[in-house]
Design a protein around this motif. Structure first.
Motif, PDB file in Angstrom:
ATOM      1  N   ALA A 174       0.840  -1.209   0.000  1.00  0.00           N
ATOM      2  CA  ALA A 174       0.000   0.000   0.000  1.00  0.00           C
ATOM      3  C   ALA A 174       0.872   1.254   0.000  1.00  0.00           C
ATOM      4  CB  ALA A 174      -0.926  -0.019   1.214  1.00  0.00           C
ATOM      5  N   VAL A 175       1.882   1.281   0.878  1.00  0.00           N
ATOM      6  CA  VAL A 175       2.767   2.447   0.972  1.00  0.00           C
ATOM      7  C   VAL A 175       3.557   2.630  -0.320  1.00  0.00           C
ATOM      8  CG1 VAL A 175       4.803   3.386   2.140  1.00  0.00           C
ATOM      9  CG2 VAL A 175       2.978   2.335   3.486  1.00  0.00           C
ATOM     10  N   THR A 176       4.143   1.542  -0.830  1.00  0.00           N
ATOM     11  CA  THR A 176       5.003   1.628  -2.019  1.00  0.00           C
ATOM     12  C   THR A 176       4.209   2.056  -3.245  1.00  0.00           C
ATOM     13  OG1 THR A 176       6.424  -0.102  -1.105  1.00  0.00           O
ATOM     14  CG2 THR A 176       6.619   0.341  -3.471  1.00  0.00           C
ATOM     15  N   LEU A 177       3.028   1.444  -3.471  1.00  0.00           N
ATOM     16  CA  LEU A 177       2.219   1.792  -4.650  1.00  0.00           C
ATOM     17  C   LEU A 177       1.691   3.212  -4.555  1.00  0.00           C
ATOM     18  CD1 LEU A 177       0.296  -1.571  -5.218  1.00  0.00           C
ATOM     19  CD2 LEU A 177       2.145  -0.625  -6.595  1.00  0.00           C
ATOM     20  N   SER A 178       1.313   3.617  -3.340  1.00  0.00           N
ATOM     21  CA  SER A 178       0.838   4.994  -3.162  1.00  0.00           C
ATOM     22  C   SER A 178       1.933   5.998  -3.516  1.00  0.00           C
ATOM     23  CB  SER A 178       0.386   5.190  -1.711  1.00  0.00           C
ATOM     24  OG  SER A 178       0.001   6.527  -1.488  1.00  0.00           O
ATOM     25  N   ALA A 179       3.195   5.709  -3.034  1.00  0.00           N
ATOM     26  CA  ALA A 179       4.320   6.596  -3.336  1.00  0.00           C
ATOM     27  C   ALA A 179       4.638   6.596  -4.826  1.00  0.00           C
ATOM     28  CB  ALA A 179       5.546   6.156  -2.541  1.00  0.00           C
ATOM     29  N   LEU A 180       4.504   5.441  -5.461  1.00  0.00           N
ATOM     30  CA  LEU A 180       4.777   5.353  -6.900  1.00  0.00           C
ATOM     31  C   LEU A 180       3.777   6.172  -7.708  1.00  0.00           C
ATOM     32  CD1 LEU A 180       5.759   1.574  -7.430  1.00  0.00           C
ATOM     33  CD2 LEU A 180       7.149   3.552  -8.012  1.00  0.00           C
ATOM     34  N   PHE A 181       2.498   6.028  -7.373  1.00  0.00           N
ATOM     35  CA  PHE A 181       1.460   6.759  -8.114  1.00  0.00           C
ATOM     36  C   PHE A 181       1.540   8.266  -7.879  1.00  0.00           C
ATOM     37  CE2 PHE A 181      -0.828   2.611  -8.487  1.00  0.00           C
ATOM     38  CZ  PHE A 181      -0.972   2.629  -9.868  1.00  0.00           C
ATOM     39  N   GLN A 182       2.125   8.646  -6.721  1.00  0.00           N
ATOM     40  CA  GLN A 182       2.297  10.079  -6.455  1.00  0.00           C
ATOM     41  C   GLN A 182       3.674  10.589  -6.890  1.00  0.00           C
ATOM     42  OE1 GLN A 182       1.075  11.285  -2.411  1.00  0.00           O
ATOM     43  NE2 GLN A 182      -0.050   9.348  -2.235  1.00  0.00           N
ATOM     44  N   ASN A 183       4.449   9.692  -7.535  1.00  0.00           N
ATOM     45  CA  ASN A 183       5.791  10.039  -8.028  1.00  0.00           C
ATOM     46  C   ASN A 183       6.690  10.541  -6.887  1.00  0.00           C
ATOM     47  OD1 ASN A 183       7.641  10.106 -10.086  1.00  0.00           O
ATOM     48  ND2 ASN A 183       7.152  12.181 -10.729  1.00  0.00           N
ATOM     49  N   LYS A 184       6.652   9.830  -5.745  1.00  0.00           N
ATOM     50  CA  LYS A 184       7.422  10.243  -4.579  1.00  0.00           C
ATOM     51  C   LYS A 184       8.493   9.214  -4.189  1.00  0.00           C
ATOM     52  CE  LYS A 184       3.866  13.160  -2.461  1.00  0.00           C
ATOM     53  NZ  LYS A 184       2.990  13.371  -1.279  1.00  0.00           N
ATOM     54  N   THR A 185       9.059   8.529  -5.185  1.00  0.00           N
ATOM     55  CA  THR A 185      10.168   7.606  -4.929  1.00  0.00           C
ATOM     56  C   THR A 185      11.412   8.135  -5.644  1.00  0.00           C
ATOM     57  OG1 THR A 185       9.906   6.171  -6.868  1.00  0.00           O
ATOM     58  CG2 THR A 185       8.496   5.710  -4.967  1.00  0.00           C
ATOM     59  N   THR A 186      12.530   7.413  -5.479  1.00  0.00           N
ATOM     60  CA  THR A 186      13.778   7.843  -6.112  1.00  0.00           C
ATOM     61  C   THR A 186      13.867   7.379  -7.569  1.00  0.00           C
ATOM     62  OG1 THR A 186      14.874   5.884  -5.195  1.00  0.00           O
ATOM     63  CG2 THR A 186      15.090   7.936  -3.962  1.00  0.00           C
ATOM     64  N   MET A 187      12.731   6.943  -8.136  1.00  0.00           N
ATOM     65  CA  MET A 187      12.686   6.561  -9.544  1.00  0.00           C
ATOM     66  C   MET A 187      13.065   7.770 -10.400  1.00  0.00           C
ATOM     67  SD  MET A 187      12.150   4.127 -11.635  1.00  0.00           S
ATOM     68  CE  MET A 187      11.576   3.651 -13.258  1.00  0.00           C
ATOM     69  N   TRP A 188      13.686   7.519 -11.559  1.00  0.00           N
ATOM     70  CA  TRP A 188      14.099   8.605 -12.439  1.00  0.00           C
ATOM     71  C   TRP A 188      12.928   9.530 -12.745  1.00  0.00           C
ATOM     72  CZ3 TRP A 188      15.482   3.453 -13.243  1.00  0.00           C
ATOM     73  CH2 TRP A 188      16.834   3.177 -13.013  1.00  0.00           C
ATOM     74  N   GLY A 189      13.162  10.808 -12.653  1.00  0.00           N
ATOM     75  CA  GLY A 189      12.100  11.812 -12.744  1.00  0.00           C
ATOM     76  C   GLY A 189      11.314  11.796 -14.036  1.00  0.00           C
ATOM     77  N   SER A 190      11.933  11.385 -15.135  1.00  0.00           N
ATOM     78  CA  SER A 190      11.263  11.438 -16.437  1.00  0.00           C
ATOM     79  C   SER A 190      10.303  10.276 -16.664  1.00  0.00           C
ATOM     80  CB  SER A 190      12.316  11.444 -17.556  1.00  0.00           C
ATOM     81  OG  SER A 190      13.147  10.295 -17.455  1.00  0.00           O
ATOM     82  N   VAL A 213      14.933  -2.022  -8.519  1.00  0.00           N
ATOM     83  CA  VAL A 213      13.770  -2.127  -7.625  1.00  0.00           C
ATOM     84  C   VAL A 213      13.956  -1.225  -6.409  1.00  0.00           C
ATOM     85  CG1 VAL A 213      12.505  -3.675  -6.087  1.00  0.00           C
ATOM     86  CG2 VAL A 213      13.117  -4.439  -8.382  1.00  0.00           C
ATOM     87  N   ALA A 214      15.198  -1.184  -5.878  1.00  0.00           N
ATOM     88  CA  ALA A 214      15.484  -0.319  -4.728  1.00  0.00           C
ATOM     89  C   ALA A 214      15.239   1.144  -5.101  1.00  0.00           C
ATOM     90  CB  ALA A 214      16.919  -0.511  -4.274  1.00  0.00           C
ATOM     91  N   ARG A 215      15.657   1.533  -6.305  1.00  0.00           N
ATOM     92  CA  ARG A 215      15.438   2.911  -6.753  1.00  0.00           C
ATOM     93  C   ARG A 215      13.949   3.208  -6.911  1.00  0.00           C
ATOM     94  NH1 ARG A 215      18.396   7.066  -9.372  1.00  0.00           N
ATOM     95  NH2 ARG A 215      20.333   5.912  -9.261  1.00  0.00           N
ATOM     96  N   ILE A 216      13.193   2.200  -7.382  1.00  0.00           N
ATOM     97  CA  ILE A 216      11.761   2.398  -7.604  1.00  0.00           C
ATOM     98  C   ILE A 216      10.992   2.475  -6.294  1.00  0.00           C
ATOM     99  CG2 ILE A 216       9.667   1.278  -8.515  1.00  0.00           C
ATOM    100  CD1 ILE A 216      11.383   0.150 -10.777  1.00  0.00           C
ATOM    101  N   THR A 217      11.373   1.623  -5.328  1.00  0.00           N
ATOM    102  CA  THR A 217      10.556   1.482  -4.116  1.00  0.00           C
ATOM    103  C   THR A 217      11.007   2.336  -2.939  1.00  0.00           C
ATOM    104  OG1 THR A 217      11.885  -0.413  -3.407  1.00  0.00           O
ATOM    105  CG2 THR A 217       9.930  -0.881  -4.725  1.00  0.00           C
ATOM    106  N   THR A 218      12.205   2.911  -2.994  1.00  0.00           N
ATOM    107  CA  THR A 218      12.676   3.762  -1.890  1.00  0.00           C
ATOM    108  C   THR A 218      12.009   5.129  -1.992  1.00  0.00           C
ATOM    109  OG1 THR A 218      14.801   2.611  -1.819  1.00  0.00           O
ATOM    110  CG2 THR A 218      14.692   4.782  -0.789  1.00  0.00           C
ATOM    111  N   LEU A 219      11.357   5.533  -0.910  1.00  0.00           N
ATOM    112  CA  LEU A 219      10.607   6.796  -0.917  1.00  0.00           C
ATOM    113  C   LEU A 219      11.544   7.997  -0.855  1.00  0.00           C
ATOM    114  CD1 LEU A 219       8.430   4.663  -0.293  1.00  0.00           C
ATOM    115  CD2 LEU A 219       7.357   6.341   1.227  1.00  0.00           C
ATOM    116  N   ASN A 220      11.145   9.043  -1.559  1.00  0.00           N
ATOM    117  CA  ASN A 220      11.955  10.263  -1.622  1.00  0.00           C
ATOM    118  C   ASN A 220      11.117  11.443  -1.130  1.00  0.00           C
ATOM    119  OD1 ASN A 220      14.107  11.945  -2.187  1.00  0.00           O
ATOM    120  ND2 ASN A 220      13.493  12.255  -4.311  1.00  0.00           N
ATOM    121  N   ILE A 221      10.704  11.352   0.136  1.00  0.00           N
ATOM    122  CA  ILE A 221       9.858  12.389   0.728  1.00  0.00           C
ATOM    123  C   ILE A 221      10.600  13.008   1.904  1.00  0.00           C
ATOM    124  CG2 ILE A 221       7.667  12.866   1.903  1.00  0.00           C
ATOM    125  CD1 ILE A 221       6.506  10.428   0.423  1.00  0.00           C
ATOM    126  N   VAL A 222      10.760  14.322   1.881  1.00  0.00           N
ATOM    127  CA  VAL A 222      11.443  15.016   2.964  1.00  0.00           C
ATOM    128  C   VAL A 222      10.478  15.149   4.134  1.00  0.00           C
ATOM    129  CG1 VAL A 222      12.643  17.109   3.674  1.00  0.00           C
ATOM    130  CG2 VAL A 222      12.854  16.286   1.312  1.00  0.00           C
TER     131      VAL A 222
END
Length: 951
Positions: free
Chosen positions: A226-242, A317-326
């Motif tokens: 739930a946390v990981t998918l929510s962060a992904l859909f909100q573009n709040k992980t360390t996934m490449w910005g583009s 996967v680590a880059r995709i799933t690690t959250l990037n929220i201050v």
């Protein structure tokens, strides 16, 4: 290997410039550095450790209990009941978690820029994470797995592995991953295969606790998704910005399936390996996959390629799933507290998902339906991909690292312990080892020669651009010719001493006609106590030449040549590295290598005769006579008479001697006064940024360090003939001797020591030579110019940092070798030699012998006599085959004792041989144990025949 080194440099540069995720999370660079390398070491421990624990299941515990106590504790814990399965489950999560945290420490931001490299290059290596992946695979996984595969006992024989085993079992016990057992139970029901267990059925309490943890694990897994998918859909992980959020989610699930396939493939392949061929042939795709995987050496290549791809996918996967929220910026997921948000940002939840869904679950499926799993046509493509990646050699550095990591750590293959075989050293044990050694040697020669040529070019450029002391004060041409003259002279006296020492036992009439100039040199040097005088004077001459060479070629810290980047000139010119490499390779090692086997030809010239006269003249001057005061003092302390080949001194000679001793003490005191005054006033050539107090401290530390290395060589030869029982009483000294004389270590130690001593000499020269500023003590300009020559610093270094330590070492050899710091220095010398930084010396020596047409000494001298000379050559000429000669020295001493024993008891031996046999046999066994290679040569030399142990 080049890719790996480049990757390490890039990641470390990004880390120390605060351009990694660690800096974004408030971790200081130095902290991130230590965390990063600790995690790499831990990853290597658990990666290699699992293979070792699995492989040792069939080895009885009593076979390893005594010699490998810590390995025994590890296996006893891991092999108890179902602990091995629990360990694998917990260890899998630990590996994923370590990869995630390594990614957090070392992954660079997309716009990272380091070392002034082009953006395109940093984007490929840092932006994509390639550099981090290469480091992790090579240093954190493959190297450890290669060594643990056949050195299982030694690999896990440490408390860190025992700690890792407890941590893995603790993770499994926590219940975080227990939902994987639900998958196991489900497929056991489907296949009708009972779950195997080495433990009795669970009690009611155990069952309740088990199912509680299963429910807890399911809850944690659902929450993590739930946390990981929510962060992904909100573009709040360390996934490449583009990358769009939806694409990130798709990539996430595709990668998990891909990793799962590769995790399951390994299990399925080993599950079907024993199936009958006819049964496997019914599954055409599975059979084709197995044929491809098990053909030739494909399985090993597949496993390596699979490891690379799995780790690559783990990082993505680590880059995709690690959250990037201050935390605290108002963007917390679901409005949670800052503390909980920081917990989300650790990547722990992503690690849970990856471990369960992308690894353990797929392993269970593959073990339950191996043929169906392998019947997937995609498996064939994946195997081909793994083989292609392994063939590319992108991680071939792991084999090279494993080759040298194994002997460096003292790892032995398991059959050595289990089958009582002889221990291995640095020598190659497989064709791959031999190939690596050959390739490494070639690489060492090439890069060392390249470094030497580059060093010579930049030093010459500095001289001709008047950026060195003598070039600026005199003229570049003068500095140029003086520089090369001094290097040639240094080479002459470095090689010449070894030749003069080695030729002492040789009958001079045998080369008087063929080598008349060599004959003049040896006649002069070997007369009375002249050899000792020559060594004293020559030691000062070496130090003085190094000091003056430093003045010819050393530059200031801001020197610029040939338009090279400042960073390059700082490393090679500012630090003095170029000067040091040039001096060691051209002025020392090359000459020593040539002179070791061509003693007569090497000294058959008037320049060597001139050098002998100069060395004896320096000693005669009395400058260094205070060293004899030290010698006399320690002779009194140890009650050991000073051996001399000359008659006692007359009264006039005694007056002359003691006058020179007093003169030498006065000169030494004056030299210290001038040097320390210049140091405290900041008037030396020491680096400008170094405080005065630090310069003084560095000066004395360097002198002690050089002294230790000078004395070590003497002490090692002094203790070499001690009985093993006596040496064993001094544990540290015994360990130092064992390390030095094992395999080819002694020759390597001498080379590494030579490099270190010369390096320190240059540093001392830089510190002690007076520089700019007012005249010291207000002396005249002429006297100040004399001070600036570095002569006073050379006197201090020769007496205090060399000759005095040699006397101490020869007087108290065991106490000297019992210093734990000696072990560290020996390791440093061995490591320095292994780098091959001065390997070009061997190539240059070969070229020099061919060009000048130097012939080996056995062309002119009988081989038996030459063997005796090589023994006498002990200390100074040991570089050619030091281990061989040290064995000869030990064997000769024991054989002489045995001969004397036999002569003394000849009658008793003839009358009652059985009474004397045990004593004689003990001596013979000691001899044979220490010097089996040389026993027959020495026995013939002593006219005493030993055929076997019972003679």
């Amino acid at each position: 290997l080049g890719l790996l080194i480049f990757s390490v440099l890039l990641v470390m540069a990004a880390l120390f410039t605060g351009q990694t995720a660690a800096a974004e999370n408030g971790i200081p660079p130095i902290g991130a550095f230590f965390i990063f390398w600790f995690l790499i070491v831990w990853l290597a421990t658990v990666e290699g450790g699992q293979g070792a624990l699995v492989g040792l299941q069939s080895v009885p515990a009593y076979e390893i209990a005594n010699e490998h106590t810590k390995a025994h504790k590890c296996t006893e814990l891991a092999h108890k009941g179902d602990n091995m399965e629990r360990f694998i489950v917990g260890r899998q999560f630990l590996v994923v978690l370590l990869v995630f945290v390594i990614n957090m420490m070392g992954s660079a931001s997309g716009d990272a820029s380091v070392l002034g490299l082009p953006t395109s290059l940093t984007s490929v290596f840092l932006g994509t994470g390639l550099a981090l992946i290469l480091i992790t695979i090579n240093l954190g996984q493959l190297t450890a797995q290669v060594n643990a595969a056949n050195c299982m006992l030694d690999f896990i024989n440490n408390y860190f592995m025992l700690f890792s085993t407890y941590v893995s079992l603790g993770i499994e016990f926590s219940g975080l991953l227990h939902c994987v057992y639900l998958v196991q139970l489900l497929f056991a029901k489907i296949t009708g295969t009972p779950i195997q267990s080495k433990e009795p059925p669970k009690s009611a309490a155990q069952n309740a606790f088990f199912w509680f943890r299963v429910v807890f694990s399911l809850t944690v897994l659902g929450f993590s998704f739930a946390v990981t998918l929510s962060a992904l859909f909100q573009n709040k992980t360390t996934m490449w910005g583009s990358v769009p959020p939806a694409a990130s989610v798709v990539i996430f699930f595709v990668l998990m399936c891909f990793v799962g396939l590769m995790e399951g493939m390994q299990i399925a392949l080993f599950a079907v390996v024993n199936l009958p061929s006819k049964e496997l042939a019914k599954h055409r795709v599975a059979a084709a996959n197995c044929t491809l995987a098990f053909a030739d050496q494909n399985l090993q290549s597949f496993l390596i390629g699979r490891q690379i791809i799995v780790t690559l996918c783990m990082f993505v996967v680590a880059r995709i799933t690690t959250l990037n929220i201050v935390a605290g910026a108002g963007e917390n997921l679901w409005g949670v507290s800052d503390g909980l948000q920081n917990f989300f940002n650790t990547g722990l939840l992503g690690a849970i998902i990856t471990t369960i869904v992308a690894s353990l679950a797929w392993r269970i499926i593959a073990s339950s339906f191996p043929t169906a799993f392998l019947s997937n046509p995609l498996i064939y493509i994946i195997i081909k991909l793994c083989l292609a990646i392994e063939k590319s050699g992108v991680c071939a550095a792991a084999w090279v690292l494993a080759r040298y990591h194994k002997p460096l750590m003292g790892y032995q293959t398991d059959d050595i312990y289990l089958e009582c075989k002889d221990k291995q050293g640095w020598e190659p044990v497989s064709k791959r080892d031999k190939d690596i050694d050959i390739t490494t040697t070639v690489v060492k020669y090439v890069y060392s020669l390249g470094l030497l040529i580059f060093s010579v070019v930049v030093v010459m450029a500095a001289i001709f651009s008047e950026q060195t002391k003598i070039a600026e004060n005199a003229h570049p041409i003068a500095a140029f010719f003086l520089f090369w003259f001094l290097l040639i002279w240094l080479g002459m006296i470095e090689g010449g001493q070894g030749a003069l020492v080695g030729l002492q036992p040789i009958d001079k009439s045998k080369y008087a006609d063929s080598h008349n100039k060599a004959h003049k040199c040896t006649t002069l040097a070997h007369k009375g106590d002249n050899m000792e005088r020559f060594i004293v004077g020559r030691q000062f001459l070496v130090v003085l030449i190094v000091f003056v060479t430093n003045m010819c070629g050393a530059t200031s810290g801001d020197a610029t040549v040939l338009g090279l980047p400042t960073s390059v000139t700082s490393v090679f010119l500012g630090s003095g590295l170029a000067m040091i490499l040039t001096t060691i390779m051209l002025g020392q090692l090359t000459a020593q290598v040539v002179a070791a086997s061509c003693m007569l030809d090497f000294i058959n010239n008037y320049f060597m005769l001139f050098s002998v006269y100069v060395s004896l003249g320096i000693e005669l001057s009395g400058l260094l006579h205070c060293v004899y005061l030290v010698q006399i003092f320690f002779a009194k302390v140890t009650k050991t008479p000073i051996v001399s080949k000359e008659p006692p001194r007359s009264t006039a000679q005694k007056i002359s001697f003691w006058t020179r001793v007093i003169f030498s003490v006065a000169v030494l005191g004056f030299s210290f006064s001038v040097t320390l005054a210049a140091l405290f006033q900041g008037k030396t050539a020491a680096w400008s940024g170094v405080p005065v107090g630090a310069s003084v401290a560095i000066f004395f530390i360097l002198m002690c360090f050089v002294g230790l290395m000078e004395g070590m060589q003497i002490a090692l030869f002094a203790v070499i003939n001690l009985p093993e029982e006596e040496l064993a009483k001094h544990r540290v000294a015994a360990a130092n001797c064992k390390l030095t004389f094992s395999g080819n270590n002694f020759a390597a130690f001498l080379i590494g020591r030579q490099i270190l001593v010369t390096l320190c000499m240059f540093l001392v020269a830089k510190i002690t030579v007076p520089g700019e500023g007012n005249n010291i003590f207000g002396v005249s300009d002429a006297l100040q110019v004399f001070f600036n020559t570095g002569l006073l610093g050379a006197i201090i270094t020769t007496i205090v940092a060399s000759l005095a330590w040699r006397i101490v070492a020869s007087s108290f050899a065991l106490m000297f070798m019992n210093n734990p710091l000696i072990y560290v220095i020996i390791r440093m010398c061995l490591l320095l030699e292994k780098t091959g930084i001065c390997s070009a010396s061997w190539l240059l020596a070969l070229i020099q012998k061919e060009v000048i047409n130097f012939q080996p000494d056995d062309v002119y001298i009988d081989k038996a006599e030459l063997a005796e000379s090589q023994e006498a050559d002990g200390v100074e000429n040991s570089m050619w085959d030091a281990t061989h000669r040290s064995s000869m020295v030990m064997a000769r001493s024991n054989l002489i004792d045995l001969q004397a024993f036999v002569d003394e008891h000849q009658d008793l031996i003839e009358d009652e041989p059985r009474l004397i046999h045990p004593m004689a046999l003990g001596n013979v066994k000691e001899v044979m144990g220490k010097a089996t290679r040389n026993l027959q040569i020495l026995a013939v030399d002593l006219e005493f025949e030993i055929d076997d142990e019972s003679s």
